[in-house]
Design an enzyme around this catalytic site. Structure first.
Site, PDB file in Angstrom:
ATOM      1  N   HIS A   7      -6.109  -6.411  -2.058  1.00  0.00           N
ATOM      2  CA  HIS A   7      -5.015  -5.573  -1.576  1.00  0.00           C
ATOM      3  C   HIS A   7      -3.963  -6.406  -0.844  1.00  0.00           C
ATOM      4  O   HIS A   7      -4.257  -7.068   0.146  1.00  0.00           O
ATOM      5  CB  HIS A   7      -5.599  -4.518  -0.637  1.00  0.00           C
ATOM      6  CG  HIS A   7      -4.793  -3.279  -0.478  1.00  0.00           C
ATOM      7  ND1 HIS A   7      -4.383  -2.515  -1.534  1.00  0.00           N
ATOM      8  CD2 HIS A   7      -4.339  -2.646   0.639  1.00  0.00           C
ATOM      9  CE1 HIS A   7      -3.728  -1.459  -1.086  1.00  0.00           C
ATOM     10  NE2 HIS A   7      -3.669  -1.527   0.223  1.00  0.00           N
ATOM     11  N   ASP A  24      -8.494  -5.252  -6.114  1.00  0.00           N
ATOM     12  CA  ASP A  24      -8.076  -4.130  -5.278  1.00  0.00           C
ATOM     13  C   ASP A  24      -8.302  -2.804  -6.002  1.00  0.00           C
ATOM     14  O   ASP A  24      -7.718  -2.558  -7.052  1.00  0.00           O
ATOM     15  CB  ASP A  24      -6.589  -4.293  -4.937  1.00  0.00           C
ATOM     16  CG  ASP A  24      -6.051  -3.153  -4.101  1.00  0.00           C
ATOM     17  OD1 ASP A  24      -6.862  -2.399  -3.506  1.00  0.00           O
ATOM     18  OD2 ASP A  24      -4.815  -3.014  -4.026  1.00  0.00           O
ATOM     19  N   SER A  54       0.842  -1.176   0.000  1.00  0.00           N
ATOM     20  CA  SER A  54       0.000   0.000   0.000  1.00  0.00           C
ATOM     21  C   SER A  54       0.891   1.244   0.000  1.00  0.00           C
ATOM     22  O   SER A  54       1.824   1.326  -0.794  1.00  0.00           O
ATOM     23  CB  SER A  54      -0.955  -0.047   1.195  1.00  0.00           C
ATOM     24  OG  SER A  54      -2.069   0.773   0.982  1.00  0.00           O
TER      25      SER A  54
END
Length: 478
Positions: free
Chosen positions: A446, A421, A160
């Site tokens: 994700h 995601d 991320s």
């Protein structure tokens, strides 16, 4: 009510826990989702402290501070590489020192594993986030010298926002970091990010084409009811709000609508990737579960099913009610104390979106299921919380100029992303060069490749993990 509760029992599933791969720029979404996904596995891992420079860009500034980090030397073999996991928008989670695919790589390659907390978050408190990469560089230089690892090859890992930092660390300090694994990394800054909710639509539709359409009907119904104060008592009961609903401005309704949409945004982002680990207790709500509720006509109209999802989420995460008062949220976010209610990461991350990244997951696209929280709602929070009223355009341009956005130019970075995601829309989904490959994993969400393998994993997820390992082997041999 009894019918609804009994019907929902069949939707309980697996155990939830997310380690550190978090990216929730929408304020209400961050507040709920980050708390749901904060793991507590700390057994056998001790805090360690690195004496860090406060200002790397001013040689006359001699101020110092302590930055938290963790070490796992279980797999280290003399001459092996050093793996550096980068902390992100929340406290650094020592569970990464015990779990995760990178430890399998470390075992095979004889690597020393380190995790460094971001200066904005957790127990590490200096507050100039653009110095985070310089923190990594100084930590790497000093630690290498102290441990005799100056000639070792360092590999940065992150998922991320930390995935973005991993890519940018390699870009800015190629002499210090040999390669990077930048998982689910949004590398392109943008003020408005309506594509996030477009991916949410497509991800729900992949489960059942009717699912996002029913969600949209429910959301539209709620938006209509919010126009009539006579419905407020029922809405309060239906969604188990902590106080009687009051709509005094567009910000109040937008905050409520975003909070409830966050139930779907959160689940889509982490679908099937909330992994069961030793000692964890809870329930994993997946896209399949959400769509099962939304398509269950026995629960009532689409609006009723939408409310049922909200109650299911509350039950799953042991919440007696949800606070959807915008004024209360702003009050908590404006508290600058390190012991304040949003000091764990909410205040810091939203500030970064207001000054560096944008990333606002607005409802400005017609190709998504929600309504009511457009871009001006997100920008108003920058003014209400931090008294920032200037345009974000200049800051976004500066970020992309600094790091290259989609046009990053360096070598030895792999960019894994999942098709489900929503963040892949701002990531690298296709190879830039042979030395900047993308690993696009169909059907995963994700940071899926970062979690330990399990029997239920899609075959392509296992292949993706293998490909990343092969790339690391190749790059470490160079």
């Amino acid at each position: 009510m009894a019918l609804v509760c009994n019907s929902l029992q069949k939707y309980a599933a697996f155990v939830v826990i997310v380690l550190a791969c978090v990216c929730f720029p929408c304020a209400a979404h961050y507040r709920s989702a980050h708390r749901r996904h904060e793991a507590r596995l700390r057994s056998g891992v001790e805090d360690q402290w690195f004496i860090q420079r406060l200002d790397h860009f001013n040689g006359a500034d001699t101020r110092l501070w302590k930055q938290r980090y963790f070490v796992n030397d279980t797999f280290y073999r003399a001459g092996g590489p050093v793996f550096l996991m980068i902390g992100g928008e929340g406290p650094a989670n020592p569970a990464w020192m015990q779990y995760g695919t990178w430890l399998l790589y470390a075992q095979k390659l004889g690597a020393l594993c380190l995790l460094l907390e971001h200066r904005f978050y957790g127990k590490s408190h200096p507050t100039d986030s653009r110095q985070a990469l310089a923190d990594l560089a100084h930590f790497r230089t000093v630690t290498a010298a102290k441990r005799g690892l100056t000639n070792s090859k360092w590999v940065a890992f992150g998922g991320s926002y930390p995935g973005s930092l991993a890519a940018w660390f390699r870009l800015k300090y190629p002499h210090l970091v040999h390669a990077s694994v930048a998982t689910s990394a949004p590398v392109h800054a943008t003020v408005n990010f309506p594509e996030y909710l477009e991916v949410v639509w497509r991800s729900l539709a992949a489960e059942n084409p009717e699912c996002p359409q029913i969600v949209k009907k429910a959301s539209d119904t709620l938006v209509d009811r919010l126009k009539d104060p006579k419905t407020y008592d029922n809405i309060t009961k239906d969604f188990r709000l902590c106080s009687t609903l009051q709509i005094q401005s567009k910000m109040d309704s937008a905050y409520l609508l975003e909070s409830l949409a966050g139930n779907f945004m959160d689940v889509v982002q982490y679908n099937e990737d909330n992994r069961a680990f030793e000692g964890a207790v809870g329930t994993n709500i997946t896209i399949k579960v959400l769509c099962s509720v939304m398509l269950d006509s026995s629960l009532g109209e689409p609006y009723d099913r939408y409310a049922a999802v909200a109650r299911l989420m509350q039950k799953t995460f042991s919440q007696s009610c949800i606070n959807t008062q915008y004024e209360s949220y702003i009050q908590d976010m404006s508290n600058t104390s390190w012991s304040g209610p949003e000091a764990g990461g909410g205040r810091q991350w939203v500030y970064q979106t207001c000054t560096e990244f944008g990333f606002y997951q607005s409802t400005d696209s017609p190709n998504q299921p929600f309504d009511g929280f457009p871009l001006p709602y997100h920008l108003q929070q920058c003014a209400d919380i931090y008294n920032l009223s200037s345009s974000l355009d200049g800051a976004i341009q500066q970020t992309n100029e600094e790091y290259g956005g989609y046009d990053i130019r360096t070598t030895r970075i792999v960019f894994p992303n999942g098709s489900i995601d929503p963040w892949h829309a701002l990531g690298v989904a296709k190879d830039i060069t042979s030395d900047l490959p993308a690993v696009f994993i169909k059907g995963t969400a994700h940071c899926a490749n970062m979690y330990p393998a399990r029997a239920e994993d899609l075959p392509q997820l296992g292949l993706a993990r293998d490909r990343i390992f092969i790339l690391l082997q190749k790059w470490l041999a160079e």
